[in-house]
Scaffold this motif. Sequence first.
Motif, PDB file in Angstrom:
ATOM      1  N   GLU A   1       0.845  -1.186   0.000  1.00 30.99           N
ATOM      2  CA  GLU A   1       0.000   0.000   0.000  1.00 30.99           C
ATOM      3  C   GLU A   1       0.887   1.244   0.000  1.00 30.99           C
ATOM      4  O   GLU A   1       1.948   1.283   0.650  1.00 30.99           O
ATOM      5  CB  GLU A   1      -0.905  -0.066   1.235  1.00 30.99           C
ATOM      6  CG  GLU A   1      -2.076   0.870   1.245  1.00 30.99           C
ATOM      7  CD  GLU A   1      -1.724   2.209   1.824  1.00 30.99           C
ATOM      8  OE1 GLU A   1      -2.457   3.166   1.576  1.00 30.99           O
ATOM      9  OE2 GLU A   1      -0.690   2.317   2.536  1.00 30.99           O
TER      10      GLU A   1
ATOM     11  N   MET B   1       5.621  -8.214   4.928  1.00 32.08           N
ATOM     12  CA  MET B   1       4.582  -7.980   5.920  1.00 32.08           C
ATOM     13  C   MET B   1       3.181  -8.269   5.388  1.00 32.08           C
ATOM     14  O   MET B   1       2.229  -8.372   6.144  1.00 32.08           O
ATOM     15  CB  MET B   1       4.647  -6.490   6.301  1.00 32.08           C
ATOM     16  CG  MET B   1       4.686  -6.210   7.761  1.00 32.08           C
ATOM     17  SD  MET B   1       4.668  -4.422   8.016  1.00 32.08           S
ATOM     18  CE  MET B   1       6.400  -4.083   8.209  1.00 32.08           C
TER      19      MET B   1
ATOM     20  N   GLN C   1       5.332  -9.685  13.812  1.00 31.37           N
ATOM     21  CA  GLN C   1       5.012  -9.686  12.386  1.00 31.37           C
ATOM     22  C   GLN C   1       5.488 -10.979  11.730  1.00 31.37           C
ATOM     23  O   GLN C   1       6.575 -11.458  12.039  1.00 31.37           O
ATOM     24  CB  GLN C   1       5.669  -8.487  11.714  1.00 31.37           C
ATOM     25  CG  GLN C   1       5.447  -8.438  10.220  1.00 31.37           C
ATOM     26  CD  GLN C   1       6.731  -8.139   9.483  1.00 31.37           C
ATOM     27  OE1 GLN C   1       7.503  -7.279   9.897  1.00 31.37           O
ATOM     28  NE2 GLN C   1       6.970  -8.848   8.383  1.00 31.37           N
ATOM     29  N   GLY C   2       4.662 -11.533  10.886  1.00 28.46           N
ATOM     30  CA  GLY C   2       5.035 -12.739  10.154  1.00 28.46           C
ATOM     31  C   GLY C   2       3.919 -13.760  10.187  1.00 28.46           C
ATOM     32  O   GLY C   2       2.759 -13.413  10.410  1.00 28.46           O
TER      33      GLY C   2
ATOM     34  N   ILE D   1      -5.847  -5.193   4.377  1.00 27.53           N
ATOM     35  CA  ILE D   1      -6.145  -6.588   4.713  1.00 27.53           C
ATOM     36  C   ILE D   1      -5.323  -6.919   5.955  1.00 27.53           C
ATOM     37  O   ILE D   1      -4.128  -6.633   6.002  1.00 27.53           O
ATOM     38  CB  ILE D   1      -5.751  -7.565   3.592  1.00 27.53           C
ATOM     39  CG1 ILE D   1      -6.550  -7.269   2.321  1.00 27.53           C
ATOM     40  CG2 ILE D   1      -5.994  -9.013   4.029  1.00 27.53           C
ATOM     41  CD1 ILE D   1      -6.155  -8.137   1.154  1.00 27.53           C
TER      42      ILE D   1
ATOM     43  N   GLU E   1      -0.013 -10.509   9.610  1.00 31.16           N
ATOM     44  CA  GLU E   1       0.431 -10.004   8.310  1.00 31.16           C
ATOM     45  C   GLU E   1      -0.582  -8.946   7.890  1.00 31.16           C
ATOM     46  O   GLU E   1      -1.782  -9.164   8.001  1.00 31.16           O
ATOM     47  CB  GLU E   1       0.428 -11.120   7.262  1.00 31.16           C
ATOM     48  CG  GLU E   1       1.543 -12.122   7.434  1.00 31.16           C
ATOM     49  CD  GLU E   1       1.554 -13.107   6.285  1.00 31.16           C
ATOM     50  OE1 GLU E   1       2.597 -13.239   5.646  1.00 31.16           O
ATOM     51  OE2 GLU E   1       0.511 -13.723   6.018  1.00 31.16           O
ATOM     52  N   THR E   2      -0.075  -7.821   7.418  1.00 25.40           N
ATOM     53  CA  THR E   2      -0.997  -6.747   7.040  1.00 25.40           C
ATOM     54  C   THR E   2      -0.584  -6.109   5.732  1.00 25.40           C
ATOM     55  O   THR E   2       0.593  -5.841   5.493  1.00 25.40           O
ATOM     56  CB  THR E   2      -1.058  -5.684   8.161  1.00 25.40           C
ATOM     57  OG1 THR E   2      -1.698  -6.262   9.289  1.00 25.40           O
ATOM     58  CG2 THR E   2      -1.835  -4.453   7.731  1.00 25.40           C
ATOM     59  N   PHE E   3      -1.606  -5.884   4.887  1.00 28.55           N
ATOM     60  CA  PHE E   3      -1.462  -5.063   3.678  1.00 28.55           C
ATOM     61  C   PHE E   3      -2.217  -3.788   4.012  1.00 28.55           C
ATOM     62  O   PHE E   3      -3.413  -3.841   4.289  1.00 28.55           O
ATOM     63  CB  PHE E   3      -2.098  -5.794   2.493  1.00 28.55           C
ATOM     64  CG  PHE E   3      -2.467  -4.912   1.328  1.00 28.55           C
ATOM     65  CD1 PHE E   3      -1.529  -4.553   0.374  1.00 28.55           C
ATOM     66  CD2 PHE E   3      -3.766  -4.442   1.194  1.00 28.55           C
ATOM     67  CE1 PHE E   3      -1.875  -3.752  -0.704  1.00 28.55           C
ATOM     68  CE2 PHE E   3      -4.119  -3.633   0.110  1.00 28.55           C
ATOM     69  CZ  PHE E   3      -3.167  -3.283  -0.837  1.00 28.55           C
ATOM     70  N   GLY E   4      -1.528  -2.675   4.071  1.00 29.07           N
ATOM     71  CA  GLY E   4      -2.253  -1.460   4.395  1.00 29.07           C
ATOM     72  C   GLY E   4      -1.338  -0.319   4.770  1.00 29.07           C
ATOM     73  O   GLY E   4      -0.110  -0.403   4.639  1.00 29.07           O
ATOM     74  N   CYS E   5      -1.968   0.750   5.263  1.00 30.13           N
ATOM     75  CA  CYS E   5      -1.250   1.978   5.569  1.00 30.13           C
ATOM     76  C   CYS E   5      -0.492   1.847   6.890  1.00 30.13           C
ATOM     77  O   CYS E   5      -0.571   0.816   7.565  1.00 30.13           O
ATOM     78  CB  CYS E   5      -2.241   3.134   5.638  1.00 30.13           C
ATOM     79  SG  CYS E   5      -3.452   2.922   6.956  1.00 30.13           S
TER      80      CYS E   5
ATOM     81  N   ILE F   1      -0.813  -1.169   9.899  1.00 23.24           N
ATOM     82  CA  ILE F   1       0.309  -1.989  10.359  1.00 23.24           C
ATOM     83  C   ILE F   1       0.522  -1.779  11.858  1.00 23.24           C
ATOM     84  O   ILE F   1       0.667  -2.738  12.626  1.00 23.24           O
ATOM     85  CB  ILE F   1       1.583  -1.660   9.533  1.00 23.24           C
ATOM     86  CG1 ILE F   1       1.395  -2.193   8.096  1.00 23.24           C
ATOM     87  CG2 ILE F   1       2.828  -2.256  10.184  1.00 23.24           C
ATOM     88  CD1 ILE F   1       2.404  -1.690   7.092  1.00 23.24           C
TER      89      ILE F   1
END
Lengths: 394, 128
Positions: A306, A382, B16-17, B36, B54-58, B62
């Motif tokens: 992102e 991540m 994280q992981g 996500i 695990e994060t997809f994002g801003c 996170i």
Amino acid sequence: MSEKKCIYMDNAATTKTHPDVVSAMLPYMTEYFGNPSSLYDFGQTSKKAVERARQQVAQAIGCGPEEVYFTAGGSESNNWAIKGVAFANQKKGKHIITSSIEHHAVIHPCEWLVSQGFEVTFLPVDEYGIISPESVAGAIREDTILVSIMFANNEIGTIEPIPEIGAICKEKGVYFHTDAVQAVGHVPINVDEMHIDLLSLSAHKFHGPKGVGCLYVRSNVKIERLIHGGGQERKRRAGTEHVPGIVGLGAAIDRSVSLMYESNMQIQKLRDRLIEGLLTIPHSRLNGHPTNRLSNNVNIMFEFIEGESILLLLNQYGIAASTGSACTSASLEPSHVLVACGVPHDRVHGSLRLTLGEETTEEDVSYVIEILPGIVKRLRDMSPLTPDELRSKK
Amino acid sequence: MYSEQVMDHFMNPRNQGRLLNANGIGEVGNATCGDIMKIYLFIVDSVIEDVAFETFGCGAAIASSSMATELIKGKTVDEAWSLSNKAVAQALDGLPPQKIHCSILAEEAIHAAINDYLRRSDLPERKE
């Protein structure tokens, strides 16, 4: 520890006011403070300065000085052009044509006009963000009063076929406005050769001060006032002139246009090196047109991550960049420009815009090329979306 | 724009992981919205022995994931279930208004992971 770097790569958001521009402005904030409307000498000194700046703008875009109206910037100019033409010509028709990738300062006035009983066609773009002149021709109707198409896009840097669109509008007898905020000082412009009837520009995009811009209005264009009040700007835009700002705009446009060729050559070389370097990152893609783009614009999409988190990490390394338009960074909406270009919804969030400037160096570009792959990797490690082959081995 | 706590958890994310021995996994959000969050739990005797995300994002997404995992580590399933998004945001010294949804996502991801664990253990799922 070494000093934190400071690499500014967000020149599409704003540029550094050039020291020569500041020097030109300063006397008009100190000794020459007079109101240009006053008769005494003080006032006349200010008036002369404003008229000189008007001449400088006229020369830069190839119009008459009497066709230049100073405003408070790009947003006011766009609002005035669109609402002013709409209300002055509504007896002829109530249809306006624009594109789906315009700046919000064009899209929102158009949407507001819809609420006032006007009809607006938002033309689509191709995958590179180009509006085809044929689609403009096809959308013009009997009741069309205005076509407003941006000169160059602020997010992806795509330069539109303005002379072709202008020729169509001229032939069909429809006014043609262009939001040239990102183009002035960076792309050669001549309003006559390009058949432009109204043009918006903003000083802070070409090393001038913020809060000042202008609208060029061809002498035969019928337009209502947006700001009512005093008789400034030949009774078309009320308000005491922002004299230091106007002087700065004049100095900046003069400087940028005369240095344009040389400056573009240098910046474009750096741009191409940066694009090439960043595209070596797997699962990355260039947004916008590969060649028909502003000399300073790099916009790259990285899959599985992102944009904001990329910016935050870049900031840690002293690199200032943007995800798209600076104006939308506070909102969560994905870029309407990338969506219009057909970038899939799950990928529009991973775009990064780097816009270079006169002060960008080879070293700056090398540094970004060196730093960014690690940032992308870190965020991909991540992300739950990242395929295993792109992850670091543990 | 962000507090020091948010920046610390963004720059140095905790837990994280992935968790290979996870017995409860929850994923919420979608790529279209730009966020996500995936939470991995390893639960033994109703206690969260280990946790990862695990994060997809801003940045806020996170940091919220990182903080949320810290707040539930070693806690009972009951305690973890009752972790509110407000508590996550407070522990981060606040989030900007447009980023509050990131802390809500963290709460939802934990709920999803706990329910996944309950499902795998043939226990009744919990309701929000």
